[in-house]
Design a protein around this motif. Structure first.
Motif, short mmCIF file in Angstrom:
data_model
loop_
_atom_site.label_atom_id
_atom_site.label_comp_id
_atom_site.label_asym_id
_atom_site.label_seq_id
_atom_site.Cartn_x
_atom_site.Cartn_y
_atom_site.Cartn_z
N ASN A 1 7.04 -23.68 4.79
CA ASN A 1 7.65 -22.33 5.30
C ASN A 1 8.32 -22.65 6.78
O ASN A 1 7.39 -22.85 7.59
CB ASN A 1 6.90 -21.22 5.10
CG ASN A 1 7.52 -20.01 5.40
OD1 ASN A 1 8.03 -19.85 6.60
ND2 ASN A 1 7.14 -19.07 4.73
N THR A 2 9.53 -22.62 7.02
CA THR A 2 10.00 -23.11 8.20
C THR A 2 9.53 -21.91 9.34
O THR A 2 9.52 -22.00 10.55
CB THR A 2 11.68 -23.07 8.46
OG1 THR A 2 11.89 -23.11 7.17
CG2 THR A 2 11.72 -24.56 8.95
N THR A 3 9.68 -20.60 8.74
CA THR A 3 9.23 -19.48 9.70
C THR A 3 7.86 -19.64 10.25
O THR A 3 7.52 -19.67 11.42
CB THR A 3 9.26 -18.07 8.93
OG1 THR A 3 10.45 -17.96 8.35
CG2 THR A 3 8.96 -17.08 9.80
N GLN A 4 6.93 -20.19 9.31
CA GLN A 4 5.48 -20.62 9.85
C GLN A 4 5.33 -21.68 10.73
O GLN A 4 4.77 -21.71 11.67
CB GLN A 4 4.65 -20.86 8.57
CG GLN A 4 4.21 -19.66 7.84
CD GLN A 4 3.19 -19.77 6.63
OE1 GLN A 4 3.02 -21.09 6.21
NE2 GLN A 4 2.49 -18.80 6.25
N LEU A 5 6.26 -22.59 10.61
CA LEU A 5 6.43 -23.91 11.39
C LEU A 5 6.62 -23.42 12.81
O LEU A 5 6.13 -23.87 13.75
CB LEU A 5 7.33 -24.97 10.89
CG LEU A 5 7.25 -25.56 9.52
CD1 LEU A 5 8.41 -26.55 9.17
CD2 LEU A 5 5.60 -26.42 9.66
N LEU A 6 7.75 -22.57 12.94
CA LEU A 6 8.09 -22.04 14.34
C LEU A 6 7.00 -21.12 14.57
O LEU A 6 6.84 -21.28 16.11
CB LEU A 6 9.47 -21.22 14.17
CG LEU A 6 10.06 -20.71 15.20
CD1 LEU A 6 10.46 -22.04 16.24
CD2 LEU A 6 11.36 -20.10 15.14
N GLU A 7 6.39 -20.42 14.22
CA GLU A 7 5.33 -19.72 14.75
C GLU A 7 4.32 -20.63 15.20
O GLU A 7 3.54 -20.35 16.00
CB GLU A 7 4.49 -18.82 13.67
CG GLU A 7 5.41 -17.55 13.30
CD GLU A 7 4.92 -16.70 12.07
OE1 GLU A 7 5.23 -15.73 11.88
OE2 GLU A 7 4.05 -17.26 11.45
N ILE A 8 4.00 -21.66 14.40
CA ILE A 8 3.08 -22.64 14.88
C ILE A 8 3.32 -23.29 16.41
O ILE A 8 2.68 -23.50 17.16
CB ILE A 8 2.55 -23.85 13.81
CG1 ILE A 8 1.85 -23.15 12.76
CG2 ILE A 8 1.80 -24.92 14.15
CD1 ILE A 8 2.02 -23.95 11.39
N SER A 9 4.62 -23.91 16.17
CA SER A 9 5.00 -24.80 17.44
C SER A 9 5.36 -23.96 18.51
O SER A 9 5.05 -24.16 19.79
CB SER A 9 6.10 -25.61 16.94
OG SER A 9 7.26 -25.07 16.94
#
Length: 1702
Positions: free
Chosen positions: A1057-1065
């Protein structure tokens, strides 16, 4: 009896071979027409020889049976055939007779053989029947203007039109219903939809239609239609899914508003057609009708033309009716229940009840919802498939018979196996699935416990097939497993869910939300290029419509965000939707549902060309000139009948990113030829139209991610690459380029451009990176050696001058030729450095390459092999020696992205060598990952480790893997040896299970702490790789880890999930979303470089003069002195040594100081290091004061000091003891400070701390102390950052006007508002504030802008900062566009701006939100004034909107929150301080080409070019002389610039009559032009502009290109000329100026095709105007100032400039 069979294209000619089918489809219909005609004639004259004697007396009864499922194109062709037949035969009751019927599931007889008595009756009936034979159901309401302006005669024409139109419809209660309203001042109900159910009474009512007269209130009438006609009471069948159509006929302006009533009518589901008569207001009608207007709006000059309109309009309406009927047709669901055999009795009863109630409440049957049922345990037992039963009763009875089989003791529950079985067997057409009709597919899993086998991969497989999985967990089944199995959010823990499931199954169109990727990709122009050839067929094209609808629904579509265009193509392309056709997302989605389908051939190449020339242009809505991403998505089902490669390359060269979606018979090689590089990211293939839905999510995700990445991230990373490559201090690079005859000139230009961009990344110089070029065909030759060019400018010029000769391809001989050249490289440099060879070829070599390539590699040369077009991939790998250094692309335009890959690979070796830090890999080890993919992650980690410097005082690496649990493989402090690390990774075993990324991030955090082996004082980074959406929350744990100072890189593949990836990074720059695990291989070098990027820290590419002042007293033993030498060497290695960057000198001292080498002695790192290594300690006492005093002189210019150029001056004192002359320290130190020399004090062992501080001027940040010499060797790590910040060059903008525009909207909390004010004051404090140097102005904005203070109000730092801190927040909305227009006032002289004096003008925008108004026009107007706009976005801002404001990613900075503003302060200052590049006068080259259009010419013998144009004869020499010299630009002083000038005369068809090359002013050439003999007229048409476009592209390499046309008037359609003018501008021409000749009636019309003008653009240029030569010169000077100096400094550009100022 002769039987004639005629079937559709998909069925007929089944004897054709598979390979020929597609190729022949475009001509097969024409052939069949002739064949059918021949068969009918044969039937008429069928018989033996005796019978044929009575030919003239024999007639036939001919009945035609037509397949109703024919495509529209085939149907129309069939109609044409039938009409031709009737026309050519003798048709009457006693001669040939015809009958007609259509067949589908049922037969529909249109008319019998004895129905008509004359040919005319038969013809007329066929014409009408065939037009609307397929459109048999609709509710059509005519809204007829009955105002007084029409007149009784014209109104009779309206009646006749209505009669003819209705005559072509199939009228009936269950067919087409018609209603009619008339309006003037008031609307009148003539008859409703329910009033007439037969054609006869309907036509009679039309004949008696009264003429009402009055004014025109169209808005009120449309409201009347919506409220009175399109209702169930009035006979509307909208609730029965019958298409609703309105046809508005009007001849004038409405007296009331039409926009809102029309919108409400369309939103009511009504398709609105419009007919504008005479003086009708077309703008108003465009607001009324559906879009696109070319389909739904007709315009005619008079009422008599109405009858001619009937035929086409009827066809268009009928096609729309049928397409809308298909779009509205109810789509049911295929629902398969998969039930756990081991359910408890109670849970089974509940499940049975659920099934009974569902079947009872749904419409179930063969043509409605279908059910299937299976149960699973260890194996799967199918109870019945989807096509088992035809009625609800049968299905219900089967559910009631359902029993669970007896589960054996210890029998496993294998849900994974069951899901695998389901994906293969449940949803096939053989099993009754209707996915090929767009029916939704559901699998309902009812489980009583967690599975005994793995469910991850099987559940992903089912969902990837487009099946929605509903999970019902009962008994011991856990929510976690159901989350894996089910499609979110359909997860239940009870069977009491009948209403929810009923709603789910009955929802025909899934609501498509804009995904996280597409929320960030908010700016793009996307054109879908859609194949509509005959091989697709109507049912499959409906699946294409559904696919398109889903993709577009997931985009943020609007005129200011993502624009969408649609090109349909068969034999020829058609633009259905341009990029500016729709301004409402819902309306484009509605149109996609009725996208017309025509059938025909497959000319994909023509479609690509059409898209480039006619759609991706400014007049059709393209925003390429604003830097907005241009994207094309090609969707095709077969091989093209024309060539695609060249057209695709041209489209990509124009800056369009191309995606290719291939279905069924599409050819993969052709798709790869079309798509952008790399093809694995841009090509998608499915084996059937039904499988298109499986692409929806992945295509949308990649499309949006790449749009954002291309716009923001790639530019940021490219900057990082360039900064990293500066550390590649020494290298020798040769390019070996194939210039054989198979390479086209455009391709060769791409090769040269590739080399040019490549060299600009490196520090070019004789002692740094050297570049040479060799080229080859049959034999090789050296273009220029490594020693030929010592700077980047001369190197670039040499590359541009490379000429292509042509010939064969002997790559082996060329490789052999390079060996001696690399030998000479070592000899000329004096030592061996890293050596690289980049080979570029487009074909297979005629000789062997393997052995010569091996010899080169054995010589130490690293080879990169790039193959294009017909190159052989195996041969390329033989040249390079490894796949990692082998690149293959389909065309030369793809060289650009390859360049970054090669450069990154070269430079990543140098970037990390002295960067210590902690790196932890956090690897997803869940069950959804296949073993081969798990190995790819391990290989990725091993590659990064191999490129890192692993040592105890360098890089430490740890690894943790996770699923539902976490497993630490090794912490940061376990291994300091690469071999042990690599073995540790090889030994890793996959865990399996779910994906709890949040928990894993929380757990890994501890391993960055000192107690667990971390080094928090160094840079710490985490690389996370996952292939799935996390089942727990990630945002909080990731924020906590980042707050500890750990930088996170998030890599997501497959279903992440790219939204999650952005939340992570926490940053787009550190987020990677890729299609599959293979992408990790491509990222290895990029990641290695990224990991060494010291974000937020000082970069090493700084400028400084550094002198080491080294204590050589007796107390320093030889080992200690060696430690001092190591320390100095490390400091040198941290910097980029060159004449223009960092210079070093060394002074040794004891009793006396001695200069060992000065700042201007050595300009390479190697020389400095050798000189340091050769130093010897002098011994003696420690006279530090004397040494300080002595050192001052060596910062003078004669010794290489650059203080006069504001280069930072650094003295680095290294001492181990008390100064013998301690009393002299203060004076000597002050003298150094007075000369702006900063002293770094480095003390070891017995050094006196007080004395160290005295030397450093009391600045403790520049004082360093270690208690032993071993520690000195690594002290450089601590010093580097401080040194770097001290070596920043002074701001290049010593004088500047700086305006700060601050967001004060309500979304900003009071605390954050205070942080923003403090940040603004710190920004101000970084500049020298005064009236003479930097002036500051401030404004705020929210819903409205607010003036705080102008540039001429406060001239001290204290005053400015006081007023900033005193600002108060008003709150409100976020209207950035309005604020940008407002702020232009600040840049006027009366407000303190010094723009007219050429002082740098700067605006810094700080905002936390998305603008509620349009920003691009306002930003354009600001930047056109020469203002540099910087934007700082905080939080979830619209990055791409801010990019529109700044115009370049380099001036855009994003932070996650207000607290992070402090971290980017220096970055902001550095960005502002970089002035725009000012060109040398010699660098600003100008080419001017002149053309002539004199179409008013007799063509008499002896005429000259200028005959009949006396003013042209008089003034042309003067004009040419004037423009032959520009007396300096505003950024280049008074040095004149001499343009090159050329002339061309073109025939009407674009062929060249006379042509002159570009050269400096030549009086003789002007005379030749004046006396050119002309026997024909010349024309201002698209051919003329096309000719000049190619001349300039082929001949001009100038910075500024200007075309001047002398014209006596336009000779072609204005729109076509504007489009060609736009292509001219896009090709790199900076201005098109037109000069009106004598006889031009409307000179301003010529301006419509102009572009690039500045000063006085409103004034048309004409040959008779005063000082015409001077006026044209001013125009060219304005263009040159804009292009060379990036500023309008001769005169401000007027705002709101029309086309002439594009």
């Amino acid at each position: 009896m002769a039987v004639l069979g005629f079937r559709g294209e998909r069925i007929a000619w089944t004897q054709r071979t598979e390979g020929r089918e597609k190729r022949e489809s475009h001509s097969s219909m024409e052939g069949r027409r002739g064949l059918l005609f021949s068969l009918i004639i044969a039937a008429c004259f069928y018989g033996n020889a005796a019978q044929r004697t009575a030919l003239a007396q024999r007639f036939a009864d001919i009945f035609l049976l037509v397949d109703i499922s024919l495509s529209l194109a085939d149907f129309q062709q069939t109609r044409t055939l039938l009409v031709r037949l009737v026309n050519q035969l003798n048709v009457r009751p006693s001669a040939h007779r015809f009958g007609l019927a259509q067949f589908g599931q049922e037969v529909k007889v249109e008319f019998l053989i004895n129905a008509y008595k004359t040919k005319e009756e038969t013809m007329a009936t066929w014409e009408m029947l065939c037009k609307c034979a397929k459109a048999t159901m609709a509710d059509i309401v005519f809204l007829v203007d009955g105002s007084s302006s029409i007149g009784i005669t014209n109104f009779q024409e309206v009646r006749q039109f209505l009669r003819n139109f209705i005559g072509g419809l199939d009228i009936g209660a269950d067919k087409v219903r018609v209603g009619l309203a008339q309006y003037s001042d008031e609307p009148h109900q003539e008859f409703l939809l329910k009033d007439h159910m037969d054609k006869q009474s309907l036509l009679a009512e039309v004949d008696n239609l009264p003429y009402r007269t009055g004014n025109t209130a169209t808005g009120k009438a449309m409201t009347f239609l919506r409220e009175r006609y399109f209702t169930a009471e009035a006979g509307s069948r909208a609730d029965q899914r019958v298409p609703q159509v309105a046809v508005v006929i009007t001849d004038g302006d409405s007296a009331d508003d039409v926009v809102v009533p029309a919108q409400l009518l369309r939103r009511h589901g009504v398709i609105v057609f419009g007919i504008g008569l005479g003086a009708a207001n077309m703008t108003e009608l465009q607001a009324i009708t559906n879009r696109p207007h070319q389909r739904f709006l007709s315009s005619i000059d008079n009422y008599q033309a109405l009858q001619r309109l009937t035929d086409n309009l009827l066809q268009t309406v009928c096609v729309s009716m049928e397409d809308q009927r298909l779009a509205l047709a109810q789509r049911f669901a295929d629902i398969f229940f998969l039930v756990d055999s081991s359910l408890s009795s109670a849970d089974f009863q509940h499940t049975r009840t659920l099934l009974d109630r569902l079947v009872n409440q749904l419409n179930v049957g063969a043509s409605a919802h279908r059910f299937g049922l299976a149960q699973f345990g260890q194996e799967v037992k199918v109870e019945f498939l989807l096509n088992a039963f035809k009625t609800k009763e049968e299905t219900m009875a089967a559910f009631q018979r359902f029993r669970l089989y007896r589960v054996q003791a210890n029998e496993s529950r294998n849900l994974g196996n069951a899901l695998q079985y389901a994906s293969t067997n449940f949803f096939t057409s053989e099993a009754g699935s209707r996915e090929d009709k767009s029916f939704r597919q559901f699998l309902v899993v009812v489980s009583g416990g967690d599975s005994d086998d793995a469910v991850f991969q099987a559940s992903r497989l089912v969902k990837s097939e487009g099946v929605t999985v509903v999970g019902i967990g009962l008994g011991a089944a856990t929510v976690n497993e159901m989350r894996v199995v089910a499609t979110a959010p359909y997860i239940y823990q009870s069977t009491n869910i009948v209403p929810a499931l009923k709603t789910l199954f009955e929802t025909e169109e899934e609501v498509t939300n804009i995904t996280g990727d597409c929320k960030t990709a908010k700016l793009a122009d996307i054109v879908f290029i859609v194949d509509e050839s005959g091989s697709i067929g109507t049912p499959n094209f409906q699946l294409v419509r559904t696919f398109l609808h889903k993709i577009v629904a997931g985009l943020d579509v609007s005129l200011n965000r993502v624009r969408v265009g649609i090109v349909m193509y068969n034999d020829r392309p058609t633009a259905q939707v341009y990029l500016n056709t729709f301004n409402d997302k819902n309306e484009i989605l509605q149109f996609i549902k009725i996208l017309p389908y025509h059938g025909g051939g497959t000319n994909t190449g023509a479609a690509l060309k059409f898209a480039r020339e006619k759609v991706f242009i400014k007049v059709k809505g393209s925003r390429k000139s604003l830097g907005i991403q241009q994207v094309a998505v090609v969707i095709t089902d077969g091989e093209s009948q024309d060539v695609v490669s060249q057209e695709a390359a041209d489209l990509r060269r124009d800056g369009v990113t191309v995606y290719a979606v291939g279905i069924k018979d599409a050819k993969k090689t052709e798709l790869v030829q079309m798509a952008s590089y790399p093809s694995k990211k841009h090509v998608f293939i499915v084996d059937s139209f039904a499988k298109l839905k499986t692409l929806e999510q992945s295509l949308q995700k990649i499309l949006c991610h790449n749009i954002f990445r291309q716009a923001i991230t790639i530019n940021t990373r490219r900057t990082g690459i360039k900064q990293g490559c500066v550390q590649t201090d020494e290298a020798d690079i040769f390019f070996l380029i194939d210039h054989s005859g198979s390479i086209y000139p455009n391709d060769f230009y791409d090769i040269k451009k590739f080399i040019t961009e490549f060299i600009h990344t490196f520090n070019i110089g004789p002692q740094h990176v050297r570049v040479g070029v060799a080229k080859y065909t049959d034999s090789p030759n050296l273009e220029f050696d490594l020693t030929a060019h010592s700077d980047v400018n001369s190197l670039e010029k040499a590359v541009k001058n490379i000429k292509q000769i042509g010939g064969g391809t002997n790559t082996g001989a060329a490789l052999s030729f390079m060996g001696p050249n690399f030998d000479r490289a070592t000899a000329t440099r004096g030592h061996k450095v890293r050596e690289y060879l980049v080979v570029i070829t487009d074909g297979k070599s005629a000789d062997k390459v393997k052995v010569p390539a091996e010899r080169l590699r054995a010589q130490g040369v690293t080879i990169y092999a790039i193959g294009v077009k017909n190159a052989d991939e195996t041969e390329l790998e033989e040249i390079a020696g490894s796949p990692e250094k082998t690149f293959f692309v389909n065309d030369f335009d793809a060289l650009k992205p390859i360049k970054d890959d090669i450069i990154t690979d070269i430079c990543s070796q140098d970037v990390c060598k002295d960067v210590p830090g902690d790196l932890v890999f956090l690897i997803d080890s869940s069950g959804s990952i296949n073993p081969p993919d798990f190995q790819k992650m391990k290989d990725f980690m091993k590659s990064v480790i191999t490129k890192s410097v692993i040592r105890q005082n360098k890089v430490h690496i740890g690894v943790m893997q996770y699923s539902t649990i976490q497993r630490l493989e090794f912490p940061l402090n376990r291994y300091y040896d690469k071999g042990e690390m690599l073995k540790g990774i090889d030994d890793m075993q996959q865990i399996g299970g779910g994906t709890h990324t949040g928990g894993a991030i929380s757990d890994v955090s501890q391993y960055f702490d000192e107690l667990r082996g971390g080094r928090p004082d160094l840079r710490q980074k985490l690389i996370l790789i996952t292939d799935s959406e996390s089942q727990d929350e990630v945002k909080g744990p990731a924020e906590a880890l980042r707050n500890k100072g750990v930088m996170i890189y998030a890599f997501g593949v497959v279903n992440a999930n790219t939204t999650q990836l952005l939340e992570i990074s926490g940053s787009q720059d550190r987020t990677y979303a890729e299609r599959d695990f293979d992408a990790l291989k491509d990222l290895e070098s990029e990641v290695a470089m990224e990991l060494c990027d010291t974000e937020g820290e000082c970069k090493t590419k700084e400028v400084a003069d550094i002198i080491f002042l080294v204590d050589g007293s007796t107390s320093i033993t030889r080992p200690k002195f060696r430690s001092m030498l190591k320390f100095m060497a490390s400091m040198v290695n941290q910097n980029t040594v060159s004449e223009k960057l960092t210079r070093f000198g060394v002074i040794l001292y004891s009793n006396d100081p001695t200069s060992m080498f000065t700042l201007n002695r050595y300009y390479s790192k190697r020389e400095v290091l050798n000189a340091i290594a050769a130093l010897k300690s002098p011994h003696g006492d420690t006279y530090t004061g004397k040494a300080l005093e002595y050192s001052l002189q060596f910062f003078d210019a004669e010794h290489g000091g650059r203080a006069a150029s504001r280069v930072p001056q650094i003295l680095m004192v290294i001492t181990d003891g008390d100064a013998t002359d301690r009393n002299n320290l203060v004076a000597a130190s002050e003298a150094l400070r007075d000369n702006s020399i900063r002293v770094f004090s480095i003390g070891v062992e017995g050094a006196n701390l007080t004395q160290l501080e005295i030397m450093a001027g009391g600045d403790k940040s520049r004082v360093f102390y270690v208690d032993n010499f071993d520690a000195l060797e690594t002290l450089y790590i601590n010093i580097s950052h401080v040194l770097c910040n001290n070596t920043k060059p002074a701001c290049e903008k010593q004088k500047a006007d700086l305006v700060i525009l601050m967001d004060q909207s309500g979304s900003i909390s009071p605390d954050d508002y205070t942080i923003m004010k403090i940040f603004a004051t710190e920004l101000v404090s970084s500049f020298k504030i005064s009236e003479e140097f930097v002036r500051v102005g401030v404004a705020q904005f929210s819903s409205s802008p607010q003036k705080e203070f102008y540039l001429n109000q406060y001239y001290t730092e204290a005053e400015v900062n006081k007023h900033i801190l005193d600002l108060t927040q008003l709150g409100g909305g976020t209207y950035i566009g309005k604020a940008l227009d407002f702020i232009r006032d600040y840049f006027r002289a009366s407000r303190g701006s010094r723009i007219s004096a050429g002082i740098s003008q700067n605006l810094v925008l700080i905002t936390d939100g998305n603008s509620q108004d349009d920003v691009e026009d306002a930003a354009d107007r600001l930047r056109a004034l020469g203002i540099e706009v910087f934007a700082i976005g905080i939080g979830s801002v619209h990055d791409m909107q801010l990019l529109l404001i700044t115009g370049t990613p380099e001036r855009l900075l994003i932070v996650q929150n207000f607290g992070s503003l402090a971290n980017i302060k220096q970055n902001v200052i550095d960005t502002i301080c970089k002035t725009k590049p000012i060109l040398d006068p010699s660098a600003c080259s100008i080419d001017i080409v002149m053309g002539f259009d004199i179409s008013q010419r007799t063509g008499a013998p002896g005429q000259l070019l200028v005959s009949g144009q006396t003013k042209l004869q008089t003034f042309l020499p003067e004009i040419v002389h004037y423009v032959s010299s520009l007396q300096g630009l505003c950024c280049t002083g008074h040095t004149p610039i001499k343009p090159n000038i050329a002339f061309r005369v073109v025939r009407q068809d674009g062929r060249t009559l006379y042509d002159f090359s570009l050269e400096g002013y030549n009086k003789d050439v002007v005379k030749k032009v004046m006396t050119l003999q002309m026997s024909e007229a010349t024309y201002f048409n698209t051919a003329l502009l096309h000719s000049f476009r190619h001349k300039l592209k082929a001949e001009s390499n100038a910075v500024v290109k200007v075309l001047v046309i002398f014209s006596d008037g336009l000779d072609e359609d204005m729109m076509k000329l504007e489009q060609e003018s736009e292509l001219l501008r896009q090709s790199g021409v900076h201005a098109l100026l037109t000069v009106a000749l004598e006889g031009v009636h409307n000179a301003s019309q010529l301006q419509m095709v102009e572009f690039g003008r500045g000063f006085g653009y409103k004034l048309p240029l004409s040959i008779g105007m005063q000082s015409i030569g001077s006026t044209i010169l001013k125009q060219i000077e304005t263009v040159a100032d804009r292009e060379c100096c990036n500023v309008m400094c001769k005169a401000s550009v007027a705002l709101g400039a029309p086309r002439g100022q594009r």
